[in-house]
Design a protein around this motif. Structure first.
Motif, mmCIF file in Angstrom:
data_model
loop_
_atom_site.group_PDB
_atom_site.id
_atom_site.type_symbol
_atom_site.label_atom_id
_atom_site.label_comp_id
_atom_site.label_asym_id
_atom_site.label_seq_id
_atom_site.Cartn_x
_atom_site.Cartn_y
_atom_site.Cartn_z
ATOM 1 N N VAL A 80 7.577 2.800 -18.565
ATOM 2 C CA VAL A 80 7.191 2.190 -17.114
ATOM 3 C C VAL A 80 7.074 4.437 -16.083
ATOM 4 N N ARG A 81 6.072 3.769 -16.122
ATOM 5 C CA ARG A 81 6.023 4.879 -15.025
ATOM 6 C C ARG A 81 6.673 4.993 -13.778
ATOM 7 N N ALA A 82 6.978 6.423 -13.155
ATOM 8 C CA ALA A 82 8.005 6.432 -11.848
ATOM 9 C C ALA A 82 7.059 6.153 -10.301
ATOM 10 N N LEU A 83 6.377 4.664 -10.146
ATOM 11 C CA LEU A 83 5.624 5.055 -8.854
ATOM 12 C C LEU A 83 6.654 4.967 -8.233
ATOM 13 N N THR A 84 6.175 5.647 -6.503
ATOM 14 C CA THR A 84 6.697 5.607 -5.270
ATOM 15 C C THR A 84 6.083 4.788 -4.765
ATOM 16 N N ARG A 85 6.643 4.579 -3.327
ATOM 17 C CA ARG A 85 6.366 4.190 -2.363
ATOM 18 C C ARG A 85 4.910 4.566 -2.390
ATOM 19 N N GLN A 86 4.790 5.956 -2.027
ATOM 20 C CA GLN A 86 3.254 6.376 -1.975
ATOM 21 C C GLN A 86 2.557 6.422 -2.703
ATOM 22 N N ASP A 87 2.011 6.328 -4.057
ATOM 23 C CA ASP A 87 1.677 6.294 -5.245
ATOM 24 C C ASP A 87 0.867 4.783 -5.254
ATOM 25 N N PHE A 88 2.037 3.745 -4.503
ATOM 26 C CA PHE A 88 1.288 2.223 -4.393
ATOM 27 C C PHE A 88 0.864 2.219 -3.364
ATOM 28 N N VAL A 89 0.463 2.884 -2.357
ATOM 29 C CA VAL A 89 0.136 2.744 -0.507
ATOM 30 C C VAL A 89 -1.436 3.153 -1.222
ATOM 31 N N GLY A 90 -1.385 4.236 -1.729
ATOM 32 C CA GLY A 90 -2.877 5.253 -2.848
ATOM 33 C C GLY A 90 -3.367 3.805 -3.046
ATOM 34 N N MET A 91 -2.629 3.540 -3.971
ATOM 35 C CA MET A 91 -3.394 2.680 -5.074
ATOM 36 C C MET A 91 -4.159 0.933 -4.260
ATOM 37 N N LEU A 92 -2.993 0.881 -3.868
ATOM 38 C CA LEU A 92 -3.396 -0.325 -3.021
ATOM 39 C C LEU A 92 -4.683 -0.005 -1.785
ATOM 40 N N SER A 93 -4.736 1.281 -1.348
ATOM 41 C CA SER A 93 -5.784 0.868 -0.264
ATOM 42 C C SER A 93 -6.811 1.716 -0.644
ATOM 43 N N ARG A 94 -7.050 2.247 -2.022
ATOM 44 C CA ARG A 94 -8.502 2.904 -3.438
ATOM 45 C C ARG A 94 -9.053 1.045 -3.759
ATOM 46 N N CYS A 95 -7.882 -0.115 -3.647
ATOM 47 C CA CYS A 95 -8.347 -1.702 -4.115
ATOM 48 C C CYS A 95 -8.782 -2.048 -2.944
ATOM 49 N N ASP A 96 -8.387 -1.689 -1.558
ATOM 50 C CA ASP A 96 -8.988 -2.568 -0.575
ATOM 51 C C ASP A 96 -7.728 -3.361 -0.391
ATOM 52 N N PHE A 97 -6.657 -3.507 -0.593
ATOM 53 C CA PHE A 97 -5.260 -4.024 -0.341
ATOM 54 C C PHE A 97 -5.086 -3.505 1.156
ATOM 55 N N GLU A 98 -4.643 -3.570 2.422
ATOM 56 C CA GLU A 98 -3.316 -3.976 3.409
ATOM 57 C C GLU A 98 -2.548 -3.678 3.331
ATOM 58 N N ILE A 99 -1.407 -3.081 2.949
ATOM 59 C CA ILE A 99 -0.180 -3.081 3.084
ATOM 60 C C ILE A 99 0.949 -4.075 4.424
ATOM 61 N N LEU A 100 1.420 -5.125 4.149
ATOM 62 C CA LEU A 100 1.694 -6.166 4.851
ATOM 63 C C LEU A 100 3.322 -5.210 5.467
ATOM 64 N N ASP A 101 4.011 -5.674 3.991
ATOM 65 C CA ASP A 101 5.320 -5.615 4.462
ATOM 66 C C ASP A 101 6.015 -4.847 3.245
ATOM 67 N N THR A 102 6.966 -3.831 3.225
ATOM 68 C CA THR A 102 7.965 -3.003 1.893
ATOM 69 C C THR A 102 9.406 -3.764 1.903
ATOM 70 N N PHE A 103 10.040 -3.957 1.197
ATOM 71 C CA PHE A 103 11.156 -4.199 1.163
ATOM 72 C C PHE A 103 11.861 -3.630 0.188
ATOM 73 N N GLY A 104 13.278 -3.594 0.136
ATOM 74 C CA GLY A 104 14.088 -2.936 -1.125
ATOM 75 C C GLY A 104 15.203 -4.074 -1.191
ATOM 76 N N ASN A 105 14.767 -5.218 -1.520
ATOM 77 C CA ASN A 105 16.023 -5.753 -2.272
ATOM 78 C C ASN A 105 15.342 -7.460 -1.995
ATOM 79 N N TYR A 106 15.723 -8.131 -3.124
ATOM 80 C CA TYR A 106 15.558 -9.286 -3.689
ATOM 81 C C TYR A 106 15.739 -10.696 -1.833
ATOM 82 N N ASN A 107 16.793 -9.476 -1.209
ATOM 83 C CA ASN A 107 17.049 -10.305 0.426
ATOM 84 C C ASN A 107 15.323 -10.131 1.639
ATOM 85 N N LEU A 108 14.844 -9.421 0.733
ATOM 86 C CA LEU A 108 13.641 -8.982 1.558
ATOM 87 C C LEU A 108 14.386 -8.678 3.087
ATOM 88 N N GLU A 109 15.220 -7.614 2.703
ATOM 89 C CA GLU A 109 15.598 -6.471 3.492
ATOM 90 C C GLU A 109 14.483 -5.297 3.659
#
Length: 245
Positions: free
Chosen positions: A198-227
């Motif tokens: 599994v590639r060790a993708l970081t939040r910044q990796d996802f920010v770049g990939m999502l932006s290039r694919c024309d997605f707008e990030i709405l929220d980022t959570f750190g656990n299954y309680n959505l904290e």
């Protein structure tokens, strides 16, 4: 002859399901309940469960009254999932890097680290590009990934598990930005070796990939309680993004 990809051989193996048989189903259900509460989807909403495995999450989302399609690359997983098919619940063998038929969905769910299987950023980005094509305008994607920073910091290099009479000897390492798990299996007189990468993708990796694919990030959570996500403390990296154009 071309060597079979690690995920094709491992996910089609019965030992994969033995090793991960004790996943916390209650935790998964609570997480999905929180996600559905967050999205507040209409009764007509359609969901695509990307990397659905044997369909446990698709089945649960469908039980809440929604139309769900689960897709997975593993023929064996889909064969088992199809036993639960009914109206508004369907399963197909599908490569997540490609657009799924001509269907349009309101939500794409990619749960429990069903991402990062491919060696390059570009190859993993194809999954997001295909998801963009599968979503309706303003449709949303939920990606539930590991917190690579935490995994690397707390890496357990070796462990042995015995499950149902089968011994799993697991060795973990970081190799060229990949979290690699070598799995040696002893089942009576039979021995096998599988690998997970599994590639060790970081939040910044996802920010770049999502932006290039024309997605707008709405929220980022750190656990299954959505904290709130904290790189140094959070066990998960959960991103919610909306399709633009």
């Amino acid at each position: 002859m071309q060597k079979q990809s690690w995920y094709r051989s491992w996910f089609n193996s019965p030992y994969y399901h033995i090793l991960y048989k004790n996943r916390d189903e209650n935790e998964a259900a609570r997480f999905i309940d929180r996600a559905l509460k967050y999205f507040n989807p209409s009764h007509e909403a359609r969901f695509l469960d990307l990397g659905c495995g044997k369909g446990r999450h698709s089945i649960y989302i469908n039980s809440k009254g929604f139309d769900v399609t689960g897709v997975d690359l593993s023929d064996e997983n889909i064969r088992k999932a199809k036993r639960f098919e009914k109206e508004h619940l369907h399963f197909s063998v599908h490569d997540m890097r490609e657009r799924y038929a001509d269907a349009k969905f309101d939500y794409v769910f990619n749960l429990f680290t069903s991402f990062g299987y491919f060696p390059s950023i570009e190859e993993n980005e194809k999954v997001l590009s295909a998801s963009h094509s599968n979503l309706k305008l303003k449709g949303k994607i939920l990606i539930d990934f590991l917190n690579a920073h935490q995994v690397i910091k707390g890496l357990v290099k070796e462990e042995i598990q015995k499950i149902d009479g089968v011994t799993f000897k697991i060795n973990r390492e970081i190799e060229d930005g990949i979290i690699k798990k070598n799995i040696d299996i002893i089942d009576g007189e039979k021995e096998f070796r599988f690998v997970e990468r599994v590639r060790a993708l970081t939040r910044q990796d996802f920010v770049g990939m999502l932006s290039r694919c024309d997605f707008e990030i709405l929220d980022t959570f750190g656990n299954y309680n959505l904290e709130e996500y904290d790189e140094d403390k959070s066990p998960r990296l959960i991103l919610i993004a909306r399709k633009g154009k």
